[in-house]
Design a protein around this motif. Structure first.
Motif, short mmCIF file in Angstrom:
data_model
loop_
_atom_site.label_atom_id
_atom_site.label_comp_id
_atom_site.label_asym_id
_atom_site.label_seq_id
_atom_site.Cartn_x
_atom_site.Cartn_y
_atom_site.Cartn_z
N TYR C 54 0.54 -12.14 -6.07
CA TYR C 54 -0.30 -11.94 -4.89
C TYR C 54 -1.14 -13.19 -4.63
O TYR C 54 -1.21 -13.69 -3.50
CB TYR C 54 -1.20 -10.72 -5.07
N ASP C 58 -0.64 -15.54 -1.44
CA ASP C 58 -1.82 -15.58 -0.56
C ASP C 58 -2.26 -17.01 -0.33
O ASP C 58 -2.59 -17.42 0.78
CB ASP C 58 -2.96 -14.77 -1.21
N TYR C 120 -10.62 -9.55 -8.30
CA TYR C 120 -9.87 -9.15 -7.11
C TYR C 120 -10.28 -7.79 -6.55
O TYR C 120 -9.73 -7.34 -5.56
CB TYR C 120 -8.37 -9.13 -7.42
N HIS C 125 -3.44 -4.89 -3.37
CA HIS C 125 -3.12 -6.04 -2.53
C HIS C 125 -1.62 -6.12 -2.29
O HIS C 125 -0.85 -6.21 -3.24
CB HIS C 125 -3.59 -7.32 -3.19
N GLN C 232 2.78 -3.14 -4.43
CA GLN C 232 1.42 -3.67 -4.26
C GLN C 232 0.75 -3.95 -5.60
O GLN C 232 0.96 -3.24 -6.58
CB GLN C 232 0.53 -2.72 -3.44
N HIS C 234 -2.39 -4.15 -8.10
CA HIS C 234 -3.62 -3.38 -8.32
C HIS C 234 -4.03 -3.50 -9.78
O HIS C 234 -3.17 -3.51 -10.65
CB HIS C 234 -3.36 -1.91 -7.95
#
Lengths: 307, 239, 308
Positions: C54, C58, C120, C125, C232, C234
């Motif tokens: 992520y 990103d 985070y 995310h 996702q 997490h």
């Protein structure tokens, strides 16, 4: 003996001195210390490292809580029901888990505990799952004494703590306690001295599980909450942490560890949400540098007679 | 003189998978005897003795102790019946004190005894000469003393049968002499079975000797008989 | 949806889960096999793989495919480095004692998890998959005219999911080649069999351990990078993979890589199927009880020879 009675007397006296915030905390600490002492019986004295002690705590908590919520049983009998559930449950777990040793034992206890947690979630309609439920103030009375009152609550916690502290002290000084230590130190040797290893271990598991269940039932009754968070893995790790910190194999150690960690987390939660971070760091440091814990270190260096 | 059999085995065997460690052993140990069990390394002595005290199960055969069949009895129950066993590699409670070690050995039979725990521990320690060391941590002592501690623990159990697995290994000559004197004294009240490699000890102590090789008994008799036995010579020189 | 197509869908989902689980469990199995320690923080290495993916995608913010490719390579490496640091600073100091290692790795678990939480936050995310075409799957039925194929509504998969399955197979093969056919693999297997003898032969056991610990973490992280576009990232996503990996490794037999793969496929598939037809919670309950009872009654698992 006198040291331990002094501790009880000190805790008794503190009731009158402490401000409300710490007063409530100490009541909580005492109940959690019973949980830690229970863990110490299995780990510190017998050498059985369980990673699933939360299940014993919850056996008592839910045994008590569900009898009150579903069957409207009053507090006193509900506590006894919670206790009985703990005895039966720890016997069952002991019969199964004691067929394994070492790492396998750790994993088996972890797995059973996880299964209990998931089962609580699964039967959501009955147990209210993750949310848990509250035991109404009106119900938390034994013989007319309102347990939600902070003074009564403190004394109830103190009574439970004192009984368990003295029980552990008695156990440790008795021949049986010696045998548990022998099993921890050198199991094969203990066997070849004629001791029934399995029976002693089972006894340790049942005593430990029942005491943990008593703590669970007491916690629910005194603080009014019953919830699945008490069955999750972190809650199984906490007594290990308390005992390691305070001193495994000492009678007072668990209380010292619980008190210390409780306030450490309390202080650190002002800084960050990540309160288990402190637990993690302390665990790592303890296991590398200070396996004897606080009281263990004190015993080794200065007070050799400390039980 | 009537000899009472304390311990006997009938056709006792033990195999591990395809390997036969002990084969069809008939053994008899009369009460009051000092018996030495000798043989080359790998002869099956420790396996046999482990079966006697219950540490490992038999593959077949029967073990009788004090007239009762103990073949299926777990180790700790046999100890309770009157066996005591000292390990080949010293196995004591290293982190506990010498006193605690012996106390653990003495404790189970205490309810019937006249003396207190402290007295019994003192007696056992005195017999091996360790009474001065009572408060020391067991693991801190010299190896020879640890060996003696283990024997003290055996004595503390007041056993009918004392099984010693290579007790003199690692002891100095002086300590070995002391050991011989001790066992001679112990044997007045206890039957002794010892596995030994030290031939001097064997000859000095044993009433009778049993010789094992390849999992079987190849000879049995008095020290003189064994000394002159050809099969035994071959076993030690050839094996 | 009728039962047939529903089952196919469940099995496909199960296959994806099994692929990721195979990688994660292989990492755990490798570490236990060679080092004889149980790493409770293994799930957190998995989670960090996803979180790193992520962070990388990103940060790169360009095309999803390029970002993903970079993450696929870099994230496992980052996690491996972290794992090696843990080994050197902590595990080595404990002399790899089994019980102490478990307690210490529990500590590591919480440190990694909570630091991720602090960095985070508690939200999940998402990471965009590099490609994601929907592929409809045909099903059949018997009609008056014979066997006919049609496309049931809802029965589909994506090209990315198929990629995950393929990638896991490739990675699995790669590990097999490494262990069975390379000199490095030989060194690893020798250390696994007998640490002292390996040392006597000049194998630098401590370095091997550090390498294995890093490799185990990297394989898990790789699995996480593969699954994160579906799932996702997490901070708590490590606990389910940890539990399932445990189950796989124990049932497959501690120390047996082959057993791990077989068990991962079986368990990943059944977990996926039960989750679809019943509830995930029930699947997990059955899985945890299965591990417990296997350890209690059949400690060697299906293939393993070592009792824990």
């Amino acid at each position: 003996m006198s040291l331990h009675l002094a501790l009880i007397a000190l805790l008794f006296a503190l009731h009158f001195i402490l401000p409300d915030y710490h007063h409530g905390n100490l009541a909580r600490v005492m109940v959690l210390a019973v949980y830690a002492m229970a863990y110490n019986v299995m780990f510190g004295y017998t050498g059985l490292l369980s990673l699933g002690h939360a299940m014993f705590f919850c056996a008592g908590m839910y045994g008590m809580g569900l009898s009150m919520r579903l069957y409207e049983i009053s507090a006193g009998p509900a506590f006894l029901i919670g206790l009985s559930v703990s005895v039966i449950f720890s016997l069952l777990i002991g019969l199964l888990a004691l067929r394994t040793i070492g790492v396998a034992f750790m994993i088996v206890t972890l797995m059973f505990s996880q299964a209990i947690f998931l089962t609580i979630l699964y039967f959501n309609p009955i147990t209210r799952g993750d949310e848990g439920f509250v035991i109404p103030q009106a119900a938390r009375q034994i013989a007319g004494i309102d347990l939600s009152d902070s003074g009564n609550r403190y004394f109830a916690a103190l009574i439970l703590f004192s009984i368990c502290l003295l029980a552990v002290l008695k156990l440790v000084r008795a021949p049986t306690g010696r045998v548990l230590i022998a099993i921890r130190e050198n199991e094969e040797r203990a066997k070849m001295l004629g001791y029934d290893i399995w029976a002693h271990k089972l006894g340790a598991v049942v005593m430990s599980g029942t005491m943990a269940g008593a703590a669970g039932a007491a916690y629910g009754l005194l603080f009014g909450t019953v919830g699945a968070s008490f069955a999750e893995v972190p809650f199984s790790i906490l007594p290990l942490l308390y005992v390691l910190l305070g001193g495994p194999g000492t009678v007072i150690g668990p209380f010292v560890g619980t008190l210390f960690m409780f306030y450490l987390r309390d202080l650190s939660s002002a800084l960050t949400d990540a309160h288990m971070l402190v637990a993690g760091v302390v665990l790592i440091l303890l296991t590398i540098y200070a396996r004897r814990g606080i009281m263990g270190l004190i015993r080794e260096k200065w007070l050799k007679w400390l039980p | 003189m009537v000899t009472v059999s304390l311990l006997s085995t009938k056709s006792v065997s033990r195999h591990f998978g395809g390997l036969i460690a002990v084969q069809d052993v008939d053994f008899d140990l009369p009460k009051g005897e000092i018996r030495a069990l000798i043989g080359p390394n790998g002869a099956g002595k420790t396996t046999f003795v482990s079966m006697l005290c219950g540490r490992i199960p038999v593959s077949s055969g029967r073990i009788t102790f004090q007239g009762k069949d103990v073949t299926q009895l777990p180790a700790h129950k046999r100890i309770q019946q009157g066996m005591a066993y000292t390990f080949q590699i010293t196995s004591i409670f290293a982190e506990l004190s010498v006193y605690e070690n012996v106390a653990l050995a003495v404790q189970p039979r205490l309810s019937n005894a006249i003396n207190t725990l402290a007295q019994e521990v003192e007696t056992a320690l005195r017999r091996v000469g360790l009474q001065e060391h009572s408060h020391r941590t067991a693991g801190d002592m010299a190896y020879g003393h640890q060996r003696l501690l283990e024997i003290a623990m055996g004595l503390g159990q007041s056993p009918q049968l004392l099984i010693l697995d290579e007790p003199t290994q690692g002891l100095s000559d002086a300590e070995v002499d002391d050991f011989i004197t001790l066992i001679k004294e112990v044997a007045q009240t206890t039957t002794v079975l010892l596995i030994e490699h030290n031939i001097n000890v064997v000859m000095a102590l044993a009433d009778r000797i049993t010789v094992m090789n390849f999992g079987q008994i190849i000879a049995e008799g008095s020290p003189d008989e064994i000394r002159q036995n050809d099969a035994v010579q071959t076993a030690y020189l050839g094996g | 949806m009728e039962f047939g197509p529903h089952l196919i869908l469940a099995m496909l989902e199960g296959l994806v889960q099994a692929s990721v689980l195979t990688l994660t469990a292989l990492g755990l199995s490798l570490v236990f096999g060679v080092m004889r320690v149980v790493n409770v923080a293994h799930g957190e290495f998995f989670m960090l793989g996803a979180v790193s993916a992520y962070a990388i995608t990103d940060w790169l913010a360009g095309s999803a495919a390029v970002g993903f490719l970079v993450a696929l390579i870099i994230a496992p490496l980052l996690v491996a480095v972290l794992a090696v640091v843990c080994d050197r600073m902590i595990l080595r100091r404990l002399d790899y004692d089994p019980e102490r290692t478990i307690v210490a790795t529990i500590g590591i678990l919480y440190v990694l998890q909570q630091v991720t939480l602090m960095t985070y936050g508690p939200d999940a995310h998402p990471v965009a998959p590099p490609f994601n075409q929907r592929l409809a799957i045909p099903w059949f039925e018997f009609t008056d005219t014979g066997l006919e194929f049609y496309f049931p509504w809802g029965l589909s998969t994506t090209s990315y999911k198929l990629f995950v399955i393929a990638a896991a197979c490739v990675a699995g093969l790669g590990i097999w080649v490494l262990m069975a056919r390379s000199k490095l693999g030989l060194i690893l297997r020798a250390t696994q069999l007998d640490r002292e003898t390996a040392q006597a032969f000049g194998i630098p056991v401590e370095r091997v351990y550090a390498f294995v610990f890093g490799l185990g973490a990297a394989i898990a992280a790789l699995g996480a990078v593969l699954v994160v576009p579906i799932q996702q990232a997490h901070y708590l996503m490590g606990s389910d993979p940890l539990l399932l990996s445990f189950i796989v490794v124990i049932i497959g037999g501690l120390g047996s890589l082959r057993g791990t793969v077989v068990a991962a496929i079986l368990i990943g598939m059944s977990n996926g199927v039960i989750s679809v037809f019943f509830t995930p919670t029930l699947a997990k309950i059955l899985a945890t009880l299965l591990v417990a009872f296997v350890l209690v009654y059949r400690p060697a698992g299906l293939f393993g020879t070592k009792v824990a």
